[in-house]
Enzyme design. Structure first.
Site, PDB file in Angstrom:
ATOM      1  N   ARG A 177      -0.468  -8.712  13.305  1.00 12.32           N
ATOM      2  CA  ARG A 177      -0.898  -7.824  12.198  1.00 12.32           C
ATOM      3  C   ARG A 177      -1.795  -8.546  11.333  1.00 12.32           C
ATOM      4  NH1 ARG A 177       4.420  -5.028  10.952  1.00 12.32           N
ATOM      5  NH2 ARG A 177       3.464  -3.816   9.185  1.00 12.32           N
ATOM      6  N   ARG A 217      11.195  -0.830  10.979  1.00 11.74           N
ATOM      7  CA  ARG A 217      10.275  -0.358  11.930  1.00 11.74           C
ATOM      8  C   ARG A 217       9.918  -1.551  13.103  1.00 11.74           C
ATOM      9  NH1 ARG A 217       4.777   0.454   8.717  1.00 11.74           N
ATOM     10  NH2 ARG A 217       4.082  -0.724  10.108  1.00 11.74           N
ATOM     11  N   LYS A 250       0.730  -1.225  -0.127  1.00  9.98           N
ATOM     12  CA  LYS A 250      -0.087   0.020   0.068  1.00  9.98           C
ATOM     13  C   LYS A 250       0.764   1.204  -0.042  1.00  9.98           C
ATOM     14  CE  LYS A 250      -2.351  -0.788   3.692  1.00  9.98           C
ATOM     15  NZ  LYS A 250      -1.938  -2.203   4.165  1.00  9.98           N
ATOM     16  N   ARG A 257      -9.733   0.768   8.466  1.00  7.77           N
ATOM     17  CA  ARG A 257      -9.259  -0.467   8.825  1.00  7.77           C
ATOM     18  C   ARG A 257     -10.272  -1.032   9.613  1.00  7.77           C
ATOM     19  NH1 ARG A 257      -3.565   0.580   8.539  1.00  7.77           N
ATOM     20  NH2 ARG A 257      -2.247  -1.141   8.785  1.00  7.77           N
TER      21      ARG A 257
HETATM   22  P1  ADP Z   1       1.001  -1.747   7.760  1.00  8.74           P
HETATM   23  O1  ADP Z   1      -0.084  -1.479   6.731  1.00  8.74           O
HETATM   24  O2  ADP Z   1       2.202  -2.506   6.971  1.00  8.74           O
HETATM   25  O3  ADP Z   1       0.497  -2.742   8.951  1.00  8.74           O
HETATM   26  P2  ADP Z   1       0.726   0.892   8.573  1.00  8.74           P
HETATM   27  O4  ADP Z   1       1.740   1.832   8.510  1.00  8.74           O
HETATM   28  O5  ADP Z   1      -0.499   1.231   7.798  1.00  8.74           O
HETATM   29  O6  ADP Z   1       1.327  -0.442   8.430  1.00  8.74           O
HETATM   30  O7  ADP Z   1       0.090   0.692  10.210  1.00  8.74           O
HETATM   31  C1  ADP Z   1       0.980   0.434  11.316  1.00  8.74           C
HETATM   32  C2  ADP Z   1       0.283   0.123  12.596  1.00  8.74           C
HETATM   33  O8  ADP Z   1      -0.561   1.557  12.873  1.00  8.74           O
HETATM   34  C3  ADP Z   1      -1.003  -0.918  12.567  1.00  8.74           C
HETATM   35  O9  ADP Z   1      -0.586  -1.914  12.992  1.00  8.74           O
HETATM   36  C4  ADP Z   1      -2.040  -0.322  13.548  1.00  8.74           C
HETATM   37  O10 ADP Z   1      -1.408  -0.606  14.905  1.00  8.74           O
HETATM   38  C5  ADP Z   1      -1.941   1.410  13.419  1.00  8.74           C
HETATM   39  N1  ADP Z   1      -2.751   1.820  12.584  1.00  8.74           N
HETATM   40  C6  ADP Z   1      -2.830   2.662  11.231  1.00  8.74           C
HETATM   41  N2  ADP Z   1      -3.674   2.810  10.544  1.00  8.74           N
HETATM   42  C7  ADP Z   1      -4.862   2.464  11.591  1.00  8.74           C
HETATM   43  C8  ADP Z   1      -6.007   2.543  11.489  1.00  8.74           C
HETATM   44  N3  ADP Z   1      -6.790   3.337  10.351  1.00  8.74           N
HETATM   45  N4  ADP Z   1      -6.975   2.067  12.515  1.00  8.74           N
HETATM   46  C9  ADP Z   1      -6.364   1.829  13.687  1.00  8.74           C
HETATM   47  N5  ADP Z   1      -4.917   1.482  13.580  1.00  8.74           N
HETATM   48  C10 ADP Z   1      -4.254   1.833  12.750  1.00  8.74           C
END
Ligand code: ADP
Ligand code: ZN
Length: 217
Positions: A170, A159, A21, A95
């Site tokens: 995750r 990260r 993404k 999400r």
């Molecule tokens: P990835 O898609 O690789 O898991 P992201 O950078 O999008 O990585 O997200 C990292 C973390 O941030 C998630 O595992 C979650 O804990 C938090 N997070 C990000 N966006 C959201 C969201 N829309 N709702 C809830 N938690 C979120």
């Protein structure tokens, strides 16, 4: 601006962690003049600044759980308030179904791109991923320099949530809480699935073809 065809569409990028993404988001935002909004990047910035929100989000993120809906929805609505007249490319939001419903009350969603990738590919990808905290760029040790950002010269880091145990968590979180959004948007007739396992270029080509069609509609 050469090569940029601005569009006023709001687009969501959906997909499991590691589906690509973030990488696609940067390319699409640039090609179509969209505002790239990544809730993951926003949360990491809050953590780096040591804000109250950052402190509250940290534990969830490091254990591979979702940050609670009320915090995310408040954060994103504030971000929307500061936006000018530009289409949005949402990366990592919504999400959950509750987040999608909150978004529906606020903005029209024109298309949802669902990047699909098998689980074993996700593991390899995420565990070799390096990111640039300065510009949000994403790289992989199998094909890129593991230390220096190609785009801005920043120092790359891994990260803290990119380790096998947290990735497993995750993925579970994704399947139970985010995957229902595939049906949510399919029912609205705006879901487009793209195979995210082939290559970045192939994925981008497929996504561009979808957006070009929508643009000319
Ligand atoms: P990835 O898609 O690789 O898991 P992201 O950078 O999008 O990585 O997200 C990292 C973390 O941030 C998630 O595992 C979650 O804990 C938090 N997070 C990000 N966006 C959201 C969201 N829309 N709702 C809830 N938690 C979120
Ligand atoms: Zn960079």
């Amino acid at each position: 601006m050469e090569g940029v065809s601005e569009v006023l569409m709001n687009i969501i990028l959906l997909g499991a962690p590691g589906a690509g993404k973030g990488t696609q988001a940067i390319k699409i935002a640039k090609a179509y003049g969209l505002q790239h909004i990544s809730t993951g990047d926003m949360l990491r910035a809050e953590m780096a600044k040591g804000t109250e929100l950052g402190r509250r989000a940290q534990g969830y993120m490091q254990s591979g759980q979702l940050v609670p809906d009320d915090l995310i929805i408040a954060m994103i609505m504030e971000r929307f308030d500061g936006l000018g007249q530009k289409g949005m490319l949402l990366d990592g939001f919504p999400r959950t179904v509750a987040q999608a419903e909150a978004l529906d009350k606020r903005a029209k969603v024109d298309a949802v791109i669902n990047l699909t990738v098998p689980e074993d590919v996700i593991m390899t990808r995420i565990c070799g991923r390096r990111v640039c905290p300065a510009c949000g760029g994403t790289y992989h040790i199998s094909r890129d320099d593991p230390k220096i950002c190609r785009a801005c010269g920043g120092e790359l880091v891994q990260r803290p949530d990119d380790n096998p145990e947290t990735v497993k968590k995750r993925l579970d979180t994704y399947l139970s809480q985010t995957a229902p959004l595939v049906d949510y948007y399919a029912a609205r007739g705006i879901l487009h699935s793209v195979d995210g396992s082939i290559s970045i270029e192939y994925g981008f080509m497929k996504i561009s073809a979808i957006l070009e069609k929508l643009k000319n509609r």
